[in-house]
Design a protein around this motif. Structure first.
Motif, PDB file in Angstrom:
ATOM      1  N   GLU A   1       0.792  -1.007   0.062  1.00  0.00           N
ATOM      2  CA  GLU A   1       0.027   0.098  -0.054  1.00  0.00           C
ATOM      3  C   GLU A   1       0.963   1.197   0.158  1.00  0.00           C
ATOM      4  N   THR A   2       0.433   2.386  -0.607  1.00  0.00           N
ATOM      5  CA  THR A   2       1.277   3.487  -0.932  1.00  0.00           C
ATOM      6  C   THR A   2       0.720   4.293   0.584  1.00  0.00           C
ATOM      7  N   PHE A   3       1.413   5.202   0.914  1.00  0.00           N
ATOM      8  CA  PHE A   3       1.315   6.290   2.003  1.00  0.00           C
ATOM      9  C   PHE A   3      -0.137   7.005   1.840  1.00  0.00           C
ATOM     10  N   GLU A   4      -0.579   7.225   0.723  1.00  0.00           N
ATOM     11  CA  GLU A   4      -1.960   7.697   0.494  1.00  0.00           C
ATOM     12  C   GLU A   4      -2.912   6.840   0.757  1.00  0.00           C
ATOM     13  N   GLU A   5      -2.741   5.658   0.381  1.00  0.00           N
ATOM     14  CA  GLU A   5      -3.810   4.618   0.989  1.00  0.00           C
ATOM     15  C   GLU A   5      -3.831   4.254   2.187  1.00  0.00           C
ATOM     16  N   GLN A   6      -2.619   4.120   2.896  1.00  0.00           N
ATOM     17  CA  GLN A   6      -2.524   3.917   4.170  1.00  0.00           C
ATOM     18  C   GLN A   6      -3.286   5.122   5.121  1.00  0.00           C
ATOM     19  N   PHE A   7      -3.102   6.338   4.734  1.00  0.00           N
ATOM     20  CA  PHE A   7      -3.717   7.436   5.170  1.00  0.00           C
ATOM     21  C   PHE A   7      -5.278   7.407   4.982  1.00  0.00           C
ATOM     22  N   ASP A   8      -5.840   7.153   3.989  1.00  0.00           N
ATOM     23  CA  ASP A   8      -7.089   6.886   3.650  1.00  0.00           C
ATOM     24  C   ASP A   8      -7.693   5.987   4.674  1.00  0.00           C
ATOM     25  N   GLN A   9      -6.880   4.998   4.841  1.00  0.00           N
ATOM     26  CA  GLN A   9      -7.441   3.905   5.785  1.00  0.00           C
ATOM     27  C   GLN A   9      -7.490   4.348   7.383  1.00  0.00           C
ATOM     28  N   ILE A  10      -6.422   5.282   7.564  1.00  0.00           N
ATOM     29  CA  ILE A  10      -6.059   5.865   8.811  1.00  0.00           C
ATOM     30  C   ILE A  10      -7.490   6.643   9.086  1.00  0.00           C
ATOM     31  N   THR A  11      -7.993   7.380   8.282  1.00  0.00           N
ATOM     32  CA  THR A  11      -9.223   8.380   8.498  1.00  0.00           C
ATOM     33  C   THR A  11     -10.339   7.494   8.518  1.00  0.00           C
ATOM     34  N   THR A  12     -10.629   6.566   7.668  1.00  0.00           N
ATOM     35  CA  THR A  12     -11.643   5.445   7.904  1.00  0.00           C
ATOM     36  C   THR A  12     -11.796   4.735   9.398  1.00  0.00           C
ATOM     37  N   LEU A  13     -10.533   4.472   9.724  1.00  0.00           N
ATOM     38  CA  LEU A  13     -10.435   3.721  11.141  1.00  0.00           C
ATOM     39  C   LEU A  13     -10.777   4.506  12.333  1.00  0.00           C
ATOM     40  N   LEU A  14     -10.562   5.944  12.195  1.00  0.00           N
ATOM     41  CA  LEU A  14     -10.496   7.044  13.064  1.00  0.00           C
ATOM     42  C   LEU A  14     -12.012   7.086  13.587  1.00  0.00           C
ATOM     43  N   SER A  15     -13.069   6.483  12.623  1.00  0.00           N
ATOM     44  CA  SER A  15     -14.705   6.479  12.943  1.00  0.00           C
ATOM     45  C   SER A  15     -14.844   5.242  13.726  1.00  0.00           C
ATOM     46  N   SER A  16     -14.046   4.096  13.401  1.00  0.00           N
ATOM     47  CA  SER A  16     -14.458   2.775  13.840  1.00  0.00           C
ATOM     48  C   SER A  16     -13.564   2.209  14.910  1.00  0.00           C
ATOM     49  N   ASN A  17     -12.253   2.303  14.594  1.00  0.00           N
ATOM     50  CA  ASN A  17     -11.263   1.590  15.612  1.00  0.00           C
ATOM     51  C   ASN A  17     -10.023   2.772  15.620  1.00  0.00           C
ATOM     52  N   LYS A  18     -10.284   3.670  16.702  1.00  0.00           N
ATOM     53  CA  LYS A  18      -9.216   4.532  16.855  1.00  0.00           C
ATOM     54  C   LYS A  18      -8.006   3.953  17.402  1.00  0.00           C
ATOM     55  N   LEU A  19      -8.059   2.982  18.190  1.00  0.00           N
ATOM     56  CA  LEU A  19      -6.761   2.703  18.674  1.00  0.00           C
ATOM     57  C   LEU A  19      -5.967   2.139  17.408  1.00  0.00           C
ATOM     58  N   LEU A  20      -6.481   1.541  16.532  1.00  0.00           N
ATOM     59  CA  LEU A  20      -5.554   1.023  15.383  1.00  0.00           C
ATOM     60  C   LEU A  20      -5.294   2.135  14.513  1.00  0.00           C
ATOM     61  N   ALA A  21      -6.153   3.252  14.335  1.00  0.00           N
ATOM     62  CA  ALA A  21      -5.877   4.337  13.530  1.00  0.00           C
ATOM     63  C   ALA A  21      -4.853   4.921  13.993  1.00  0.00           C
ATOM     64  N   TYR A  22      -4.585   5.499  15.406  1.00  0.00           N
ATOM     65  CA  TYR A  22      -3.596   6.169  15.971  1.00  0.00           C
ATOM     66  C   TYR A  22      -2.153   5.423  16.143  1.00  0.00           C
ATOM     67  N   SER A  23      -2.283   4.008  15.987  1.00  0.00           N
ATOM     68  CA  SER A  23      -1.067   3.155  15.935  1.00  0.00           C
ATOM     69  C   SER A  23      -0.722   3.299  14.723  1.00  0.00           C
ATOM     70  N   THR A  24      -1.472   3.231  13.631  1.00  0.00           N
ATOM     71  CA  THR A  24      -0.891   3.334  12.008  1.00  0.00           C
ATOM     72  C   THR A  24      -0.383   4.640  11.783  1.00  0.00           C
ATOM     73  N   LEU A  25      -1.224   5.706  12.504  1.00  0.00           N
ATOM     74  CA  LEU A  25      -0.534   7.152  12.230  1.00  0.00           C
ATOM     75  C   LEU A  25       0.688   7.366  12.834  1.00  0.00           C
ATOM     76  N   LEU A  26       1.039   6.724  13.904  1.00  0.00           N
ATOM     77  CA  LEU A  26       2.140   6.835  14.691  1.00  0.00           C
ATOM     78  C   LEU A  26       3.425   6.380  13.945  1.00  0.00           C
ATOM     79  N   HIS A  27       2.871   5.134  13.261  1.00  0.00           N
ATOM     80  CA  HIS A  27       3.944   4.312  12.791  1.00  0.00           C
ATOM     81  C   HIS A  27       4.241   5.226  11.273  1.00  0.00           C
ATOM     82  N   LEU A  28       3.464   5.549  10.543  1.00  0.00           N
ATOM     83  CA  LEU A  28       3.748   6.372   9.623  1.00  0.00           C
ATOM     84  C   LEU A  28       4.569   7.716   9.874  1.00  0.00           C
ATOM     85  N   GLN A  29       4.327   8.441  11.069  1.00  0.00           N
ATOM     86  CA  GLN A  29       4.805   9.550  11.555  1.00  0.00           C
ATOM     87  C   GLN A  29       6.383   9.093  11.915  1.00  0.00           C
TER      88      GLN A  29
END
Length: 1114
Positions: free
Chosen positions: A2-30
């Motif tokens: 997956e590209t960074f854009e695809e991962q980021f889109d996935q994070i925005t989607t997860l922020l509404s459903s699975n926040k813990l996974l979303a922030y973990s993925t965001l922290l990994h990208l950072q």
């Protein structure tokens, strides 16, 4: 993948459903963005989307979600590329959310992360200033968090440091709010709290030090009724009174002395200048270091000294930062002065300085470890640094500098004190040299002891702001240098320590002189200040001189130091100052009252020279020279390890090259004639050598202007007469050989210079010496007894007199030989004075009726010089003058001829032969008439019938070829007996008309036989060879002389050759060797028509030929 854009889109989607996974993925990208700039750009562009979710999630009750959201937020507000993309509204929302999380969250980790975000944020200062109050409120809450978390407190202190860096002004204004929670932890029982508190205070010290009024001063109470002023104690004062002071005492009692001292320093700093008003509280605080200063542990003592710097910050700060302090302004000389009253005398400043200095002086005076002394001097130099320009004020110098330097110098550079001593000497040198751009520290140019490499790192070099030299501090500098010298003269010190101490004193004095020279150039310095400064420096040098003679030991080393100081004084200060007619100082030496004059020459032609008197006003350079002279003449050196003569030569040369040479010479001559010390001759030698160099390298006439009526003329003559006058004093020990060589060298230079324009100088010099010795001989004041012996040869005044006399004769020979106008009267005057000098010596040398070895050697050398001198005479008046001046001397020698050794006899024979030869070759030709016979009467009476055949026969031949050729003579009565005797023997003729000798008798006259001489010492080889050749030549004439009948040849017309021979006999023709006609060993009878054998014998009998053969044989 997956590209960074695809991962980021996935994070925005997860922020509404699975926040813990979303922030973990965001922290990994950072975390991955550090290696990929495109990802950073993606995060920055999408920051507004992410921020909206994070703001709401940081307050989530789920600890993991809130913690992950705060971590992601912390990265966004820290990264410079991302935080810049956050808009103002979002940024304010972030700040508000962080403040809310910190103040409301019950979860320790969430609160901790919230404070962490504030401590690392990179928002612009404008945003922080807008939200400063809310941020500070959150930080204060975190410092004393109800959770009691030490980590939250730690992060809060980090946040304090962050805000102090970005909002310093606001933080200083609100220091009474955030500082107490920080400084209270300094007395915590937990070491971690103490350490983090101290670290925080160190980071924010630039913000709160000096402490603001709101933190340490009384303030108005906000709850007080109108028109009623109620003072509210500062926060720190209140806390100290309530708990902090008691807690510090408990820590001290627990043995935590170093920790207590660290806390004490901070509290003193935070109290500041206004907190010092609480005298009761300050006195209680001072009891803590009072206990630790006397502790036996060096570490605790050093910690006490470091803590003492806090008190310095509080006390000294009040003078430099108080609004009512005087303003510093610059004057035209680049010196800073305080406009208004002296700030060092205001607001109890002297008492504060005394409070600070008391323990420092006590520790430096005690027998503490070297490390404690190092710490003490660090604290002392910190005080100088805090004093700023006040460090150079006279009152501060007296209270801050003097006590420490007095203690350091008293101990000296010994053992463990060497580091402290070197540090203070270097610091003092910097102080002295301040403001003078031409001055470089002289310490490295001398034998000052350097600090070991291991010790250099123990010092704290504060950038002390020195002021240019203030003449008001001149006395302090001189007293300090004098203290160094006094300590160095202690006989118990080793030679190495003494050398180091004296080297430092010499270096400091030279630096001081350079600064004084720079200061005296200022137009603001008044005449009175110049005079006062010169008097203080001269008084210092005089005190060193007096110490040199009053001390029981150390004089061997103190003398060269004094000479260095005197030389530096003349070398560093401007000649325009030291020789100015405007600056006069009083000669206040008691030595003038006990000085015994050497001799006072009396001459109607040569004026007297003035002498220096006690209490007379002289120029500074004259005063220094007087001090230098008496230092080197009155010191008795046992075994000096330096070349004192070279030092004198260097000093005299410096004076002659930098100042008016005539004035310097006059000064030295006047000093020499007032002393009888033997060391005066060392001064005389040094001055003579320098004077010779000066004469040889400069225009003598234009610089000395030696007209006979000028002071310089008399001074020069008196200077050359000094060795003779001084030697008449019985107490003088003279290194005669050296003085002789120097005198002769200077006399030759003066003679050459005198011939150019002032030829009477040598004449008057020799005349004065003759008068002196004639007077001494008449009064019996001369001391001819030997003073010492060299290689068995007695050394006495006659040797000095004789050597100078021979030198004068040699110079007169050069003048006599030179081609000059016969009308120049000075030529004959110099010859006359030289011959008079010679006669005086012979009279003096035989005053006792006997001669010693040295006198005999001198007389033989004199005879040799006279032979050469007579050979140089070619004018009638010169040879006539020689006969006139030397008659008595020649008669004396001829009378004692038989008592002399063979060398002396040989030399005297040659002198007489040369004299008779010279009489027949002068220009114009001498008329051997009755008048000239009257002049030669004494000598002819002694030599015509002298026991020595060489002398008598040569004299008879001379008579027959000169006076014997005259037709009429008036014979003096004293000559009648000897003439009668010789005429009856047929040896001489009495005029052309009467030849009373027969042929056989005549032949006997011509048979001049000289017994062969034995060899003589090497020094007289020349003389011995001459005598042997003369003897052989005389003997070779035997059998070759033929006498013809005079009656047959009297009226016969002479051929040209016969006329030539006759002219040669009468001294009219130069011989073939260019030496002029000589005395013939035959009579006036013409042998030109004789055999070839007779012609050859005639050439051999020619006296000129004999002398020429002697020269070649040599």
């Amino acid at each position: 993948m997956e590209t960074f854009e695809e991962q980021f889109d996935q994070i925005t989607t997860l922020l509404s459903s699975n926040k813990l996974l979303a922030y973990s993925t965001l922290l990994h990208l950072q975390q991955q963005s550090g290696a990929d700039p495109s990802l950073v750009k993606l995060l920055a562009d999408s920051s507004s989307i992410i921020v909206s979710y994070i703001i709401s999630d940081v307050s989530d009750n789920d600890e993991e979600i809130a913690a992950q959201a705060l971590k992601c937020l912390g990265f966004m507000i820290y990264h410079p590329s991302i935080v810049g993309s956050i808009t103002g509204d979002d940024a304010r929302a972030i700040v508000d959310s962080l403040v809310e999380v910190i103040t409301t969250s019950k979860i320790k980790s969430v609160c901790n992360l919230g404070v962490w975000c504030i401590s690392m944020q990179q928002f612009n200062s404008l945003l922080l200033d807008e939200n400063f109050q809310s941020l500070l409120r959150a930080i204060i809450y975190a410092l004393d968090n109800p959770i009691g978390s030490l980590s939250i407190t730690f992060e809060a202190m980090q946040a304090v440091m962050k805000l102090a860096n970005t909002s310093a002004q606001n933080m200083r204004a609100m220091s009474n709010i955030w500082a107490p929670p920080v400084y209270k932890r300094l007395v915590s029982s937990d070491k971690r709290e103490r350490d983090m508190s101290e670290r925080c205070l160190q980071k924010v010290s630039s913000v709160i030090l000096p402490p603001p009024v709101i933190l340490s001063k009384y303030s108005d109470r906000a709850d007080a009724p109108p028109k009623i002023i109620v003072l509210k104690e500062a926060a720190l004062v209140t806390d100290l009174k309530k708990t902090l002071l008691l807690t510090m005492e408990e820590l001290l009692n627990q043995g935590l002395k170093i920790q207590t001292l660290q806390v004490w320093r901070w509290f003193m700093c935070l109290l500041g200048p206004y907190g010092m008003k609480y005298k009761h509280l300050v006195n209680k605080l001072l009891k803590i270091p009072e206990q630790t200063f006397t502790d036996n542990d060096p570490q605790i003592q050093s910690a006490s000294l470091v803590a003492w710097e806090g008190l310095i910050d509080s006390l000294i700060c009040s003078q430099l930062h108080a609004p009512e302090s005087n303003v510093l302004v610059k004057n035209p000389t680049d010196q800073r002065v305080f406009k208004g009253s002296d700030p060092t005398e205001a607001d109890g400043f002297p008492k504060k300085i005394k409070l600070v200095m008391t323990p420092l002086v006590g520790i430096m005076s005690s027998n503490c470890d070297a490390s404690v002394h190092v710490s003490c001097l660090n604290t002392w130099s910190y005080l100088l640094y805090k004093l700023d320009k006040l460090a150079s004020f006279h009152s501060v110098v007296r209270t801050v500098w003097e006590p420490i330097l007095e203690v350091i110098i008293k101990v000296g550079p010994v053992n463990k004190n060497i580091w402290s001593w070197s540090f203070c000497i270097e610091l003092l040198d910097n102080f002295i040299s301040a403001g003078n751009k031409d001055v470089n520290s002289m310490l490295n140019d001398h034998k000052a002891m350097r600090l070991p490499e291991s010790a250099k790192y123990s010092w704290k070099y504060y950038p002390i702001k020195w002021s240019p030299l203030d003449l008001g501090n001149l006395e302090f500098f001189l007293n300090t240098i004098h203290g160094l010298i006094i300590h160095g003269s202690d006989i118990t010190l080793s030679g190495e320590i003494r050398t180091v101490t004296y080297g430092a004193a010499s270096s400091l004095f030279r630096s001081l002189l350079r600064s004084v020279k720079h200061c005296l150039k200022s137009d603001l310095i008044t005449y009175d200040e110049v005079i006062l400064s010169l008097n203080m420096m001269l008084k210092f040098l005089k005190s060193v001189y007096e110490n040199m003679h009053s001390s029981d030991g150390g004089i061997d080393d103190l003398l060269p130091l004094l000479l260095q100081l005197l030389e530096a004084f003349v070398e560093e200060l401007e000649p325009s100052t030291l020789q100015s007619p405007l600056y006069k100082v009083i000669v206040d030496f008691k030595i003038f009252e006990t000085s015994e004059p050497v001799y006072k020459f009396k001459s109607a032609k040569i004026p007297d020279i003035g002498f220096m008197n006690c209490m007379e006003k002289v120029s500074p350079v004259a005063y220094i020279t007087l001090l230098y002279f008496h230092a080197v003449t009155r010191a008795t050196l046992k075994a000096p390890d330096y070349d004192i003569v070279e030092g004198k030569h260097r000093y005299v040369k410096l004076l002659l090259s930098s100042y008016e040479p005539l004035e310097i010479l006059h000064l030295f001559v006047s000093l020499l004639y007032t002393e009888k010390m033997s060391c005066c001759f060392e001064i005389w030698v040094a001055l003579a050598n320098c004077l010779k160099d000066y004469i040889d390298n400069h225009n003598f006439r234009s610089l000395f202007k030696l007209q006979s009526d000028s002071p310089g003329y008399a001074i020069t003559i008196h200077f050359l007469c000094y060795p003779f006058a001084a030697y008449s004093c019985r107490k003088v020990y003279l290194m005669l050989q050296h003085v002789i060589e120097v005198w002769k060298s200077l006399y030759v230079s003066l003679s050459r210079a005198s011939e150019i324009g002032y030829p009477t100088l040598t004449e008057d010099l020799l005349s004065m010496l003759c008068s002196y010795f004639n007077e001494a001989l008449t009064n019996g004041n001369l001391v001819p007894e030997p003073q010492s012996s060299v290689n068995g040869q007695d050394i006495d005044v006659l040797l000095l007199f004789g050597e100078t006399m021979i030198c004068a004769v040699e110079q007169a020979s050069l003048i006599a030989k030179s081609e000059v106008n016969e009308s120049e009267s000075w030529r004959s005057s110099i010859i006359k004075s030289s011959l008079d000098f010679t006669s005086c010596f012979v009279k003096l040398s035989r005053a006792k009726g006997e001669t010693n070895l040295s006198t005999s050697l001198i007389e033989r050398r004199l005879l040799s010089s006279l032979v050469h001198f007579v050979g140089c005479l070619h004018l009638q008046k010169d040879i006539a003058l020689f006969i006139e001046m030397m008659t008595s001397t020649l008669l004396l020698w001829l009378s004692h001829f038989e008592a002399q050794d063979s060398n002396f006899k040989d030399q005297l024979q040659q002198l007489w032969i040369q004299t008779l030869n010279c009489l027949q070759k002068t220009l114009p030709i001498i008329e051997f008439n009755s008048s000239f016979l009257q002049l030669q009467e004494p000598l002819l009476g002694k030599t015509l019938d002298h026991p020595d055949l060489v002398i008598s026969n040569f004299t008879v031949n001379f008579w027959n070829s000169t006076f014997g050729e005259q037709t009429k003579l008036d014979y003096p009565e004293s000559l009648l007996p000897v003439l009668d005797k010789l005429s009856r023997r047929g040896k001489i003729k009495l005029g052309k008309n009467s030849l009373l000798a027969n042929t056989n008798d005549r032949s006997d006259v011509d048979k001049v036989t000289v017994p062969n001489r034995h060899k003589v010492p090497t020094t007289l080889h020349r003389c011995s060879k001459r005598v042997e050749l003369v003897g052989n030549a005389a003997n070779s004439s035997e059998g070759n002389d033929r006498i013809y009948s005079k009656s047959k040849r009297r009226h016969t017309e002479l051929t040209e050759h016969q006329k030539e021979v006759r002219r040669a006999q009468q001294g009219r023709l130069m011989d073939c060797s260019g030496h002029g006609p000589g005395i013939r060993t035959y009579t006036s009878v013409d042998f030109s028509q004789g055999t070839e054998e007779s012609q050859e014998s005639q050439d051999i009998r020619d006296a000129d030929t004999i002398l020429e053969m002697l020269r070649k044989a040599k």
